[in-house]
Write a protein that holds these residues in place. Structure first.
Motif, short mmCIF file in Angstrom:
data_model
loop_
_atom_site.label_atom_id
_atom_site.label_comp_id
_atom_site.label_asym_id
_atom_site.label_seq_id
_atom_site.Cartn_x
_atom_site.Cartn_y
_atom_site.Cartn_z
N GLU A 22 0.39 -1.20 0.29
CA GLU A 22 0.08 -0.42 0.24
C GLU A 22 0.64 1.24 0.03
O GLU A 22 0.51 2.57 0.33
N ALA A 23 1.92 0.93 -0.74
CA ALA A 23 3.10 2.37 -1.22
C ALA A 23 1.88 3.38 -1.84
O ALA A 23 0.79 2.93 -2.47
N SER A 24 2.28 4.79 -1.76
CA SER A 24 2.19 5.72 -2.27
C SER A 24 2.11 5.80 -4.17
O SER A 24 3.60 4.62 -4.30
N PRO A 25 1.17 5.98 -5.07
CA PRO A 25 1.71 5.75 -6.13
C PRO A 25 3.01 6.74 -6.95
O PRO A 25 4.02 5.83 -7.81
N LEU A 26 2.82 7.14 -5.99
CA LEU A 26 4.91 8.21 -5.88
C LEU A 26 6.32 7.50 -6.10
O LEU A 26 6.52 6.95 -7.12
N LEU A 27 5.78 6.83 -5.11
CA LEU A 27 6.70 5.90 -4.26
C LEU A 27 7.01 4.44 -5.41
O LEU A 27 7.84 4.03 -5.22
N VAL A 28 5.87 4.36 -5.68
CA VAL A 28 5.73 2.80 -7.22
C VAL A 28 6.10 3.60 -8.07
O VAL A 28 7.36 2.46 -8.36
N GLY A 29 5.84 4.38 -8.80
CA GLY A 29 6.40 5.15 -9.96
C GLY A 29 7.92 4.98 -9.51
O GLY A 29 8.77 4.57 -10.46
N VAL A 30 8.54 6.06 -8.30
CA VAL A 30 10.01 6.22 -8.04
C VAL A 30 10.95 4.84 -8.34
O VAL A 30 11.67 4.06 -8.32
N LEU A 31 9.93 4.07 -7.15
CA LEU A 31 11.07 2.37 -7.38
C LEU A 31 11.07 1.96 -8.28
O LEU A 31 12.12 1.07 -8.64
#
Length: 273
Positions: free
Chosen positions: A72-81
């Protein structure tokens, strides 16, 4: 990709094995032993296998995104990773090509002057900005796809599709109608080695897969078809523009087109869900 690698004589193994393994050894951090001969046969086999490598990039991005979604990470963090994982896997190689070519295209000089800028190892403002904006676009697109209303498997499939579709762009750069900048070096091994039939075979294969998903996930299938069409059209235009501006192509042009087409494919997918 570098123009410092010159031709090396040697024997070739089976194309179906040598091509993908050498492509992975060139385009990833995997400690894989590829071809021992470096010539236009090797180059053609490797470039033909780049879409396969794109699938590997896509799987990596999807796996990282899947973990992020599960946590349940934020969409921004998912994209960065996900973007970070792809860039680390490829040693930032295509990003380097994007920066070099962007600087050269932005020079507005003669073809000789543009090639001089292209050969400069230092990155300029245009190259740095191009790299930053493309990474931001990829990050935002993957974050958007990770948070869509689609079922999670479809979200991950869309994320994986972007890098896979984007790698088709290199086939346009290495098409037989293009010529390398130099008669020796890395570019001479790959530019001009891909016949139209091979290019169309890959595009048709991807299109068939997209069409096959229409009965089960029409929105997803249509989004993938649109991303495929826009990315391939962009690859054609970008490769032709670079060929005209530089009076030939090199390995950096491959990275330039791959990186931009991956960005374009992801953005189209994100806007089409």
């Amino acid at each position: 990709m570098s123009d410092k690698v010159d031709f090396v004589e040697g024997s070739h193994g089976p194309a179906i094995v040598e091509g993908p393994l050498t492509a992975l050894s060139w385009l990833s951090i995997l400690p894989i032993r590829g071809a021992t001969a470096f010539d236009r046969i090797t180059g053609a086999r490797v470039i033909t296998s780049v879409p396969f490598v794109g699938m590997v990039y896509g799987v990596i991005a999807a796996l990282v995104a899947g973990v992020g979604i599960a946590l349940e990470a934020s969409p921004l963090l998912v994209g960065v990773l996900a973007v970070t994982a792809m860039e680390l896997f490829g040693r930032f190689m295509h990003l380097d090509g994007l920066g070099d070519v962007a600087d050269a295209l932005g020079s507005y000089g003669s073809p000789a002057k543009a090639r001089e800028v292209l050969a400069d190892p230092h990155i300029g403002l245009i190259g740095a900005a191009s790299g930053l904006l493309s990474l931001l676009a990829q990050t935002a697109a993957i974050g958007t796809l990770a948070s869509t209303s689609w079922d999670i498997p479809l979200r991950l499939a869309a994320i994986a599709a972007g890098p896979a579709i984007g790698r088709l762009g290199v086939l346009f750069v290495c098409h037989k109608s293009c010529k390398p900048m130099k008669p020796t070096g890395f570019a001479a091994q790959i530019i001009g080695t891909i016949p139209t039939s091979r290019l169309l075979l890959w595009i048709t294969s991807y299109a068939v897969v997209c069409v096959a998903t229409l009965p089960f996930a029409p929105a997803f299938g249509l989004a993938c078809l649109l991303a495929l069409a826009v990315s391939c059209a962009s690859a054609f235009v970008l490769s032709r523009h670079c060929h005209r501006r530089f009076e030939g192509l090199n390995g950096d042009c491959c990275g330039f087109v791959i990186h931009l087409c991956t960005t374009i494919a992801l953005v189209v997918l994100a806007l089409s869900y």
